[in-house]
Write an enzyme that holds these catalytic residues in place. Structure first.
Site, short mmCIF file in Angstrom:
data_model
loop_
_atom_site.label_atom_id
_atom_site.label_comp_id
_atom_site.label_asym_id
_atom_site.label_seq_id
_atom_site.Cartn_x
_atom_site.Cartn_y
_atom_site.Cartn_z
N CYS A 29 52.83 37.80 20.72
CA CYS A 29 53.38 36.49 20.37
C CYS A 29 53.47 36.44 18.85
CB CYS A 29 52.53 35.37 20.95
SG CYS A 29 50.83 35.36 20.35
N HIS A 606 35.12 58.00 36.35
CA HIS A 606 34.77 56.65 36.80
C HIS A 606 33.80 56.77 37.97
CE1 HIS A 606 35.18 52.52 38.27
NE2 HIS A 606 35.80 52.23 37.12
#
Length: 684
Positions: A29, A606
C-alpha cells in the site's frame, strides 16, 4: 545497500519472512509491504526489524505480515519481485484487496471477525485514494497561501476564469469522490468495480441533477429550510416520490450501496450461466441498484452522514473544550487499529454538507505530537550514534512533516517502544488544550478542505495562528519529553548498546580479514581453496517410512506450493540436517528449519503437521539461525509421544522450497529409509 552477509535489503526481507517458498503472495500500500505467508511461525521478526530500510514489522493473524517501509515502499517492492527466487510468487495477485480476500478465506482473523471485515472494508475503500486526496489538498493549500497574501480572493464567487480552472483542479477529486469510493468498495467485495462506479455516476449526471428544476418538471416539489437556508426537492418518478439530493462528495451512500450490491451481484452470478454473465449480471445490477439507490439508499446515506456529522457538530458547539481534547487523545489508539476511517468519512461529509470540517484541526494536534515524538527519537539516535534508528526516524519524520502520514512513525518506532505513548499523549493533550482555549471564540479550528495535517497544509486551517500554536506545542512537548526521559527501558538501552558494539566488532573483523589474507600470501604460498561440494542430493533428516508428498495430510505441502519433496513417518525423534549449508530459518517453536546450501539449494524440514500449536513443547532445538551445519548434524531431538498425545501427525516433511529456480528436483519413490540416505535428487 548490502548487509554484512552480502544480501541486499530485498533479499534479507524475503529470507527473514521464511524464504521465497513461504511467501504465497505480496503486494503493497502507501507505506507497507503486505505478505500472505504459508507459515507465519517462520518469520524472524527481530532480524526483519534490523534490515536497512525497514521501519517496523507487524505480524497479523491469518499468516499475514506487514513490513513498514515508508515512502520507498514501491522501489522495495520492485526489488523484491525482481529477485530470481520470487519469479513465481504473487502471480495473479494484483491488489491489496485480493491478498486480504485470500486471507479471509482461511478463517477469521480476530475475535470478532465481522467487525474486522467491516473496518477493513472501510479502510480499503479509502486507502487507494489517499494519494489523490493529498494532491488535491496541496492544491488547496497553494490557493490558500495566495489568498492570505492578497493575490486572489479564494472564496469569491466572481473569480477570473484562471482561478475557476484552478478550483476545478482540486474540486474534481471531491466532486467525483462517490464514484471513486464505489469503485474501490466494489473491488474490495469482488464485484465488477465499473458496475459500482456506474451506479453512483448515474446519480451525478446532468439528467439526474436537472430533476431539481420545478420549471422543467412541474411534478417536482421544492421546499426551503428557513433555518439552514437549503432547498429540498422531491420528484415524481414512476408515480413514486423520490427525494433528490446532491451526491457529490458523499461517502456513506456508495459504501452502503456497494455492500448491498455485493449480495445482489453474487446472487446474479449464481443464477445466470457463465456464458451470459457478462451481459445480464451488469444489466440487472444496474437496473435494480440505480433505482434502489435513488429511492432508498441515497436518502438513507445522506441522513446517516448528516446525523453523525450533526452529533459531532453539537459536541463541538456545546462542549468544545471536551471535543478539542477528545479527538487528539483518541487518535493514537484509533489509527493503529484502522478505526479512524469512519472519522475520515465524516470529515468529507462535513465539508460537503457544512462547507467546512472541525475534526481535522484537533486531529492535527495528534499528528504533530506523533511527529514530535519521532523527532525526539531522532535526536537521541544521533546522540547515541544509533545508525539504524536514525535512518528509521529520519524517514518517518519526513513522511510525517511533509506528507502528514503517521504510520511510519507508529509502526516503525512508537509501537515498538511502549514508553513513547505516555509521553506522546501529553503532547496530544497539550495541543488539544491550546485549541480548546484559544479556539473557543472561533468555534474551534476549521478547514474547508480535506487536508493531510502536514507542514504544507497549515494555510488551509482557520484561524491559522491558533492551529500553528497548537501543533507547535504538541510537537515540542512530545519531543522534549522523549529527549529528557528517553523512549527505551534501561534493558532496551543496554541491548542497543551491545548490538552496536557487536556490529562494530563485526565490521572490524571484516576489514581485518582481507589484510590477514594479504599478509599470509606475502609470507608463503596460499593454500589451495577447496570449492564446496555441489548439492546434488538431499538426505533423509530422520529414519522411517518415506511417503509421497501428495500423500501428506497437509494441503499446502501436498499441493507442492512449498516445493517438491517427501514425507517421512519418523521411527525416532532424532532430526538432522539433510544438506550442508547455513541455517536460514529456525522456528522459535522448534518445529521447522530452513537450510540453504552454498550453491543455492533451499530446503525446509518441517517436523509434524500443525505442531506449531505446541509452542515448542517436546522440541529440543540444537541449532540457531546463521549457524553453519553439515549434512547429518543434529537439528533437534523431538519427543514423538508428546506430539501424538496432543493429537498431531508426526510426519516429517522435507521440501526443496526453491524448486522453481532449479533445473530438476526428483523425489525418490516411497520406501523405508535411514537417516542420511538420499531421498531427493537435485539438478542445477
Amino acid at each position: 545497500m548490502e548487509s554484512k552477509v552480502g544480501q541486499s535489503s530485498a533479499e534479507q526481507i524475503v529470507t527473514n519472512s521464511g524464504g521465497s517458498g513461504n511467501i504465497e503472495s505480496l503486494t503493497h500500500c502507501a507505506t507497507r509491504l503486505r505478505f500472505q505467508l504459508r507459515d507465519a511461525s517462520l518469520i524472524d521478526q527481530a532480524a526483519l526489524e534490523k534490515v536497512p530500510g525497514v521501519m517496523g514489522v507487524v505480524p497479523q493473524s491469518g499468516n499475514r505480515l506487514q513490513v513498514v517501509i515508508g515512502g520507498a515502499v514501491q522501489s522495495t517492492f520492485a526489488d523484491i519481485m525482481a529477485l530470481p527466487s520470487m519469479k513465481s510468487i504473487g502471480k495473479g495477485t494484483s491488489s491489496d484487496a485480493d491478498v486480504k480476500a485470500a486471507a479471509r478465506a482461511g478463517g477469521p482473523r480476530g475475535k470478532v471477525a465481522w467487525l474486522d471485515s467491516f473496518f477493513e472494508y472501510l479502510s480499503d475503500s479509502f486507502r487507494p485514494l489517499l494519494g489523490v486526496l493529498l494532491g488535491a489538498s496541496l492544491i488547496i493549500a497553494f490557493a490558500a497561501v495566495l489568498d492570505a497574501l492578497g493575490v486572489v480572493d479564494f472564496r469569491a464567487t466572481d473569480k477570473p476564469a484562471t482561478w475557476v480552472f484552478v478550483d476545478a483542479m482540486w474540486r474534481g477529486v471531491f466532486y467525483f469522490l462517490p464514484i471513486m469510493v464505489a469503485y474501490n468498495a466494489s473491488k474490495k467485495l469482488n464485484v465488477d468495480p465499473w458496475v459500482g462506479a456506474a451506479i453512483m455516476g448515474a446519480l451525478m449526471t446532468p439528467e439526474f441533477v436537472s430533476l431539481n428544476d420545478p420549471e422543467r418538471f412541474p411534478s417536482t416539489v421544492c421546499t426551503i429550510n428557513q433555518t439552514l437556508g437549503s432547498q429540498s426537492c422531491v420528484a415524481d418518478i414512476f408515480g413514486l416520490p423520490m427525494q433528490l439530493n446532491d451526491y457529490s462528495g458523499q461517502v456513506f451512500v456508495p459504501l452502503i450501496m456497494v455492500a448491498i450490491l455485493g449480495l445482489l451481484y453474487k446472487g446474479l452470478k449464481k443464477i445466470f450461466p457463465e456464458n451470459v454473465q457478462m451481459v445480464f449480471v451488469p444489466f440487472f445490477s444496474l437496473a435494480i441498484m440505480i433505482p434502489l439507490t435513488a429511492f432508498l439508499i441515497g436518502p438513507l446515506g445522506i441522513w446517516l452522514g448528516n446525523g453523525l456529522g450533526s452529533g459531532l457538530a453539537w459536541l463541538n458547539t456545546n462542549v468544545p473544550f471536551v471535543f478539542a481534547l477528545l479527538i487528539p487523545m483518541l487518535y493514537p489508539f484509533l489509527v493503529p487499529l484502522g478505526l479512524h476511517w469512519p472519522l475520515n468519512a465524516l470529515m468529507l461529509m462535513n465539508i460537503n454538507t457544512l462547507g467546512y470540517d472541525f475534526i481535522q484541526g484537533p486531529m492535527g494536534a495528534w499528528n504533530f505530537a506523533c511527529f514530535g515524538a519521532t523527532a525526539g527519537v531522532l535526536v537521541l539516535s544521533m546522540r547515541d550514534k544509533d545508525v539504524t534508528m536514525r535512518q528509521t526516524a529520519t524517514g518517518a519524520l519526513a513522511a510525517g512533516l511533509l506528507g502528514g502520514i503517521s504510520e511510519p512513525s507508529l509502526y516503525g518506532i512508537h509501537l515498538r517502544f511502549k514508553r513513547i505513548y505516555p509521553r506522546m499523549l501529553i503532547g496530544c493533550f497539550t495541543g488539544g488544550l491550546v485549541i480548546a482555549v484559544l479556539g473557543a471564540p472561533f468555534g474551534g479550528v476549521k478547514t474547508s478542505a480535506f487536508a493531510f495535517t502536514s507542514l504544507l497544509t497549515i494555510p488551509v486551517f482557520d484561524p491559522m495562528w491558533v492551529y500553528i500554536i497548537a501543533i507547535a506545542a504538541a510537537f515540542i512537548v512530545s519531543m522534549v519529553l522523549i529527549i529528557i526521559f528517553d523512549y527505551r527501558t534501561p534493558e532496551q538501552k543496554a541491548e542497543a548498546k551491545a548490538e552496536q558494539e557487536q556490529a562494530a566488532a563485526d565490521l572490524a573483523a571484516e576489514v581485518a580479514a582481507p589484510a590477514a589474507v594479504t599478509a599470509a600470501a606475502a609470507g608463503a604460498a596460499a593454500a589451495p581453496i577447496t570449492p564446496a561440494e555441489p548439492t546434488n542430493e538431499v538426505m533423509a533428516p530422520v529414519s522411517g517410512q518415506m511417503v509421497s508428498l501428495q500423500d501428506v495430510d497437509d494441503k499446502v505441502f501436498a499441493s507442492g506450493a512449498l516445493g517438491k519433496g517427501v514425507g517421512i513417518v519418523p521411527a525416532d525423534g532424532r532430526v538432522v540436517s539433510p544438506i550442508t549449508g547455513t541455517m536460514v530459518t529456525v522456528a522459535k517453536t522448534g518445529h521447522a528449519f530452513g537450510i540453504k546450501s552454498d550453491d543455492g539449494v533451499e530446503v525446509l524440514v518441517h517436523i509434524g503437521i500443525d505442531t506449531v500449536q505446541l509452542n515448542g513443547d517436546g522440541f529440543d532445538v540444537a541449532v540457531q539461525k546463521k549457524q553453519r551445519v553439515n549434512a547429518g548434524d543434529l537439528l533437534a531431538n523431538v519427543n514423538l509421544d508428546t506430539i501424538k498425545q496432543a493429537g498431531f501427525d508426526t510426519t516429517v516433511i522435507l521440501t526443496v522450497t526453491n524448486t522453481a529456480a532449479l533445473a530438476a528436483v526428483a523425489p525418490h519413490p516411497a520406501a523405508n529409509v535411514s537417516v542420511g540416505q538420499p531421498v531427493i535428487d537435485v539438478e542445477h
